[in-house]
Design an enzyme around this catalytic site. Structure first.
Site, PDB file in Angstrom:
ATOM      1  N   ASP A  51       0.900  -1.138  -0.098  1.00  0.00           N
ATOM      2  CA  ASP A  51       0.164  -0.102  -0.138  1.00  0.00           C
ATOM      3  C   ASP A  51       0.956   1.098  -0.139  1.00  0.00           C
ATOM      4  OD1 ASP A  51       1.029  -0.454   2.372  1.00  0.00           O
ATOM      5  OD2 ASP A  51      -1.015  -1.089   3.208  1.00  0.00           O
TER       6      ASP A  51
ATOM      7  N   GLU B  34      -9.780  -1.893   5.609  1.00  0.00           N
ATOM      8  CA  GLU B  34     -10.559  -1.567   6.658  1.00  0.00           C
ATOM      9  C   GLU B  34     -11.715  -2.223   6.642  1.00  0.00           C
ATOM     10  OE1 GLU B  34      -8.514   0.130   8.558  1.00  0.00           O
ATOM     11  OE2 GLU B  34      -8.427   2.118   8.021  1.00  0.00           O
TER      12      GLU B  34
ATOM     13  N   HIS C 161      -7.151  -4.897  10.232  1.00  0.00           N
ATOM     14  CA  HIS C 161      -6.979  -4.733   8.884  1.00  0.00           C
ATOM     15  C   HIS C 161      -5.569  -5.266   8.629  1.00  0.00           C
ATOM     16  CE1 HIS C 161      -5.088  -0.419   9.526  1.00  0.00           C
ATOM     17  NE2 HIS C 161      -4.144  -1.125   9.482  1.00  0.00           N
TER      18      HIS C 161
ATOM     19  N   ASN D 160      -7.518  -2.536  14.243  1.00  0.00           N
ATOM     20  CA  ASN D 160      -9.093  -2.885  13.863  1.00  0.00           C
ATOM     21  C   ASN D 160      -8.638  -4.210  13.128  1.00  0.00           C
ATOM     22  OD1 ASN D 160      -8.057  -2.225  11.435  1.00  0.00           O
ATOM     23  ND2 ASN D 160      -9.690  -0.202  11.178  1.00  0.00           N
TER      24      ASN D 160
HETATM   25  C1  F6R Z   1       1.301  -1.075   6.288  1.00  0.00           C
HETATM   26  C2  F6R Z   1       0.070  -2.001   6.252  1.00  0.00           C
HETATM   27  C3  F6R Z   1      -0.803  -2.011   7.404  1.00  0.00           C
HETATM   28  C4  F6R Z   1       0.191  -2.069   8.739  1.00  0.00           C
HETATM   29  C5  F6R Z   1      -0.745  -2.248  10.084  1.00  0.00           C
HETATM   30  C6  F6R Z   1       0.266  -2.327  11.153  1.00  0.00           C
HETATM   31  O1  F6R Z   1       2.012  -1.502   4.758  1.00  0.00           O
HETATM   32  O2  F6R Z   1      -0.158  -2.820   5.466  1.00  0.00           O
HETATM   33  O3  F6R Z   1      -1.583  -3.049   7.304  1.00  0.00           O
HETATM   34  O4  F6R Z   1       0.708  -3.514   8.754  1.00  0.00           O
HETATM   35  O5  F6R Z   1      -1.571  -0.812  10.091  1.00  0.00           O
HETATM   36  O6  F6R Z   1       0.936  -1.133  11.394  1.00  0.00           O
HETATM   37  P1  F6R Z   1       2.010  -1.134  12.578  1.00  0.00           P
HETATM   38  O7  F6R Z   1       2.914  -2.152  12.319  1.00  0.00           O
HETATM   39  O8  F6R Z   1       2.691  -0.015  12.287  1.00  0.00           O
HETATM   40  O9  F6R Z   1       1.372  -1.350  14.051  1.00  0.00           O
END
Ligand code: F6R
Length: 264
Positions: free
Chosen positions: A67, A144, A139, A137
């Site tokens: 992403d 989301e 994801h 959450n």
């Molecule tokens: C980032 C991504 C997100 C993160 C998730 C956790 O490329 O795909 O799904 O993996 O938001 O983020 P952290 O590791 O910062 O808690």
């Protein structure tokens, strides 16, 4: 699903790097899906060490990132382009042409751009190993709650919770993007192997939903349950709400004994 529980985030990073490195050694032309965020930083650090000290070779590896924030230029310090260069790409020998990250500044025409990202993944032969983090959450990528479990790469609106979680990484004067281009759950499920990492108490509920909850678009990481080859590497804090922790540890020991190749 193979659940591996390690003591702390450092061990999670080492285990994840070990799995990725073994995959690269087994298939030098590996197509590797990558995630950003705070969780995989230690894994990238360890992969850089393995490249520098042990000669882990990325010359033929191709990568696809999950992403990118919509509206951020690649040079922006909070863009995922910048993150990937800082933490991995500028330290290893991957040819720039082999690196793919969604373009956060694509000028409109999002649908055709996202379709072309999907086509590039297909043209590379599909993703062999996809690394994932998990949001509070539930994801994965920026899929989301209520994202279709069959979704493909597209623009997603971020929830207020995700915006608040990630706001801390931006400077106070920066405007935090409210949308992202993300691979879909359908895209992620097409990868041949999934590797989800989580560490810290803040992830315990999301991990419990992903591993032991019902399969639901309300916690898109639960889609891992229908993937034939998903590995989840957790530290003790992130695993603390799993009911079947002891069983997963027995499964791991038995897997190591009966099918050591499964663990790479
Ligand atoms: C980032 C991504 C997100 C993160 C998730 C956790 O490329 O795909 O799904 O993996 O938001 O983020 P952290 O590791 O910062 O808690």
């Amino acid at each position: 699903m193979l659940v591996i529980i390690r003591r702390d985030s450092r061990q999670v990073s080492e285990e994840a790097a070990r799995i990725v490195a073994a995959a690269v050694r087994a298939k030098p032309t590996l197509v590797l899906g990558l995630a950003t965020g705070s969780t995989p930083v230690g894994m990238y650090h360890e992969l850089v060490r393995l490249h520098t000290e042990d000669g882990l070779d990325f010359a033929k590896v191709t990568t696809f990132n999950l992403d990118e924030y919509l509206g951020l230029a690649a040079e922006h310090e909070q863009s995922y382009h910048y993150y990937m260069n800082e933490h991995l790409f500028r330290h290893i020998n991957i040819p720039p042409k082999n690196v793919h990250i969604p373009d956060g500044q694509v000028p409109g025409g999002y649908e055709s751009y996202c379709e072309s990202y999907e086509r590039q993944i297909q043209a590379a032969g599909g993703i062999d190993l996809q690394v994932l983090g998990i949001g509070k959450n539930g994801h994965i990528g920026f899929n989301e709650p209520a994202s279709s479990l069959a979704s493909k790469t597209r623009v997603k609106t971020l929830t207020m919770e995700t915006i608040a979680d990630n706001r801390r990484l931006f400077k106070p004067e920066d405007t935090m993007p409210t949308c992202a281009i993300t691979m879909g759950i359908g895209t992620i499920l097409q990868a041949r192997r999934l590797l989800l990492l989580a560490s810290g108490k803040g992830k315990d509920r999301a991990v419990a939903k992903a591993v032991e909850g019902p399969i639901t678009a309300s916690a898109t990481a639960s889609a891992l349950q229908i993937h034939p080859d998903a590995t989840v590497v957790l530290d003790r804090a992130a695993a603390s709400r799993l009911r079947n922790r002891t069983y997963y540890q027995r499964v791991l020991k038995m897997t190591a004994k009966l099918t050591p190749n499964r663990l790479w």
